[in-house]
Design an enzyme around this catalytic site. Structure first.
Site, mmCIF file in Angstrom:
data_model
loop_
_atom_site.group_PDB
_atom_site.id
_atom_site.type_symbol
_atom_site.label_atom_id
_atom_site.label_comp_id
_atom_site.label_asym_id
_atom_site.label_seq_id
_atom_site.Cartn_x
_atom_site.Cartn_y
_atom_site.Cartn_z
ATOM 1 N N LYS A 96 0.818 -1.229 0.000
ATOM 2 C CA LYS A 96 0.000 0.000 0.000
ATOM 3 C C LYS A 96 0.847 1.273 0.000
ATOM 4 O O LYS A 96 0.485 2.287 -0.584
ATOM 5 C CB LYS A 96 -0.925 0.015 1.226
ATOM 6 C CG LYS A 96 -1.972 -1.078 1.211
ATOM 7 C CD LYS A 96 -3.321 -0.527 0.849
ATOM 8 C CE LYS A 96 -4.345 -1.607 0.528
ATOM 9 N NZ LYS A 96 -4.363 -2.782 1.381
ATOM 10 N N GLU A 118 -9.702 6.578 3.442
ATOM 11 C CA GLU A 118 -10.584 5.567 4.007
ATOM 12 C C GLU A 118 -9.732 4.343 4.316
ATOM 13 O O GLU A 118 -8.663 4.173 3.722
ATOM 14 C CB GLU A 118 -11.678 5.185 3.004
ATOM 15 C CG GLU A 118 -11.296 4.123 1.954
ATOM 16 C CD GLU A 118 -10.198 4.557 0.983
ATOM 17 O OE1 GLU A 118 -10.067 5.765 0.747
ATOM 18 O OE2 GLU A 118 -9.480 3.687 0.462
ATOM 19 N N SER A 384 1.655 -9.805 -1.220
ATOM 20 C CA SER A 384 1.292 -8.386 -1.035
ATOM 21 C C SER A 384 1.580 -7.850 0.360
ATOM 22 O O SER A 384 1.795 -6.656 0.537
ATOM 23 C CB SER A 384 -0.182 -8.184 -1.375
ATOM 24 O OG SER A 384 -1.004 -9.062 -0.628
HETATM 25 C C1 LIG Z 1 -5.198 -3.933 1.148
HETATM 26 C C2 LIG Z 1 -4.503 -5.224 0.881
HETATM 27 C C3 LIG Z 1 -4.867 -6.053 -0.208
HETATM 28 C C4 LIG Z 1 -6.019 -5.770 -1.107
HETATM 29 O O1 LIG Z 1 -5.970 -4.565 -1.802
HETATM 30 P P1 LIG Z 1 -5.606 -4.508 -3.332
HETATM 31 O O2 LIG Z 1 -5.898 -3.087 -3.707
HETATM 32 O O3 LIG Z 1 -6.489 -5.474 -4.057
HETATM 33 O O4 LIG Z 1 -4.185 -4.854 -3.469
HETATM 34 C C5 LIG Z 1 -4.129 -7.211 -0.454
HETATM 35 N N1 LIG Z 1 -3.106 -7.559 0.358
HETATM 36 C C6 LIG Z 1 -2.730 -6.805 1.420
HETATM 37 C C7 LIG Z 1 -1.600 -7.259 2.262
HETATM 38 C C8 LIG Z 1 -3.415 -5.615 1.712
HETATM 39 O O5 LIG Z 1 -3.045 -4.867 2.765
#
Ligand SMILES: *Cc1c(COP(=O)(O)O)cnc(C)c1O
Length: 398
Positions: A96, A118, A384
């Site tokens: 993020k 948000e 992610s």
């Molecule tokens: C917020 C988040 C997501 C989902 O958001 P995307 O915009 O689809 O990437 C996925 N993995 C993690 C670790 C997150 O914090």
């Protein structure tokens, strides 16, 4: 920072569309803010002075490039070559921050003094509060009342970082409602405030702007994969899709490489047919939410259906317009991964590689069970985020 070619079928057009999806469906009161952004974002983002500061902070503050790790024991298990892109090692623990850093530098160039955002699980709120602390900007984060209760550690982090966390008390009191409140706040504070959206959703230019900031992920993958294998292109690239920002960044520089198969993992919750799911491409129809036209889970008369996922980050009833286009054009293949399948994949990665993934990322890992990738093939999976925030959930199922 490289862009997709102007004539790429996956490049956003002037009106903010990817094929049939996108646009800017906004109340008139929001028009000046969105228009200011639309007119300026590309010009500012590609200025040398902007790029210099963005790249420096990505390196020295966020900790980029994040490693591309050849997961040998996982590869052995699935009889293919698995590489993990370690966004979990970014400062604040997820991808993020790539986007929040970019947007806050942009807000400064537009002379904004305050930031509103948000958040659902709190990851985007924490990334935003972090950047506001670094830049000395005022920060207000809207969060559903229910999410404030169930994500207490992230609420504490945001407060310690100096942000004001405001509860969204309407509707289901979760992410969708927090987004509505943040937009309302922006309407009432148009001149001094920038709204940092946390995914590739919202009115044009947000989906394109966020995808460009996150595209650093696939830019790095190409270089790193070349160093490790002699080829910039894998056979498969896999990422989970909530709104779709980590997926957009992981896919971006492979979209125009037809030999690379693009795979998206959605949260199927208890199963796509159980009524407790967040698998938008399986359950959604075209509709408008939070300023753009995309696929959306809705009743026959257009009311938004409450999604369900074990992962707060994937618990959203829509997907960004780029992903709706990737789905409709069949450029990407979508898999629905259940809560249970993601838990198993999270435990498996931890045991085999010593990495505890965010439960969102575990959805992408679980696709290995369906892929049928061969011994000579290369699979890149977007990791992610890290799983610290999900330990309580994992422990319930140990
Ligand atoms: C917020 C988040 C997501 C989902 O958001 P995307 O915009 O689809 O990437 C996925 N993995 C993690 C670790 C997150 O914090």
């Amino acid at each position: 920072m490289k862009s997709l070619k102007e004539n790429s079928p996956f490049q956003v057009d002037e009106r903010g569309y990817y094929g049939n999806f996108g646009g800017a469906f906004i109340p008139e009161m929001l028009y000046p803010n969105v228009e200011e952004l639309r007119e300026n974002y590309l010009k500012i983002m590609y200025e040398p002075s902007f790029q210099e500061e963005f790249q420096r902070l990505l390196k020295d503050y966020v900790g980029r490039p994040t490693p591309l790790f050849h997961a040998e024991r996982l590869s052995e298990k699935y009889q293919t070559n698995v590489y993990l892109k370690r966004e979990d090692l970014c400062h604040t623990g997820a991808h993020k921050v790539n986007n929040t850093l970019g947007q806050i530098l942009l807000a400064k160039k537009l002379n904004k003094k305050k930031i509103v955002a948000e958040t659902g699980a709190g990851q985007h709120g924490v990334a935003t509060a972090t950047m506001c602390a670094l830049m000395g900007l005022e920060c207000i984060v809207y969060m559903g009342e229910i999410d404030i209760e169930r994500q207490a550690p992230n609420v504490a982090r945001m407060k310690m970082l100096g942000a004001e966390v405001r509860p969204a008390k309407s509707g289901s009191r979760t992410l969708k409602d927090a987004t509505n409140e943040a937009m309302r706040h922006w309407i009432n504070n148009p001149t001094d405030t920038h709204y940092i959206i946390g995914s590739v959703v919202g009115p044009h230019p947000y989906p394109d702007m966020v995808a460009r900031f996150q595209s650093v992920i696939s830019e790095e993958i190409r270089t790193q994969l070349f160093e490790q294998t002699g080829s910039e292109n894998p056979d498969y690239v896999i990422a989970c899709v909530g709104g779709g920002s980590n997926a957009a960044g992981t896919f971006y520089h492979f979209l125009d490489e037809p030999s690379v198969k693009i795979i998206a993992a959605e949260a199927a919750g208890h199963g796509v047919k159980t009524g407790k799911s967040a698998a938008t491409t399986f359950l959604g129809k075209p509709g408008i939410l939070h300023g753009s036209k995309s696929l959306l889970m809705q009743t026959f008369d257009g009311q938004v259906v409450e999604p369900h996922s074990i992962s707060a980050g994937l618990d959203y009833p829509g997907i960004g317009p780029l992903h709706a286009h990737l789905w409709e054009s069949k450029r990407a293949t979508f898999y629905g991964i259940t809560d249970d399948e993601s838990l198993s994949a999270g435990f498996e990665l931890t045991k085999l590689e010593g990495i505890i993934p965010a439960i969102e990322s575990s959805h992408a890992l679980a696709v290995l069970n369906y892929l049928g990738a061969g011994k000579g093939e290369t699979v890149v999976i977007g990791l992610s985020g890290r799983g610290d925030k999900d330990l309580a959930t994992y422990m319930k199922h140990l």
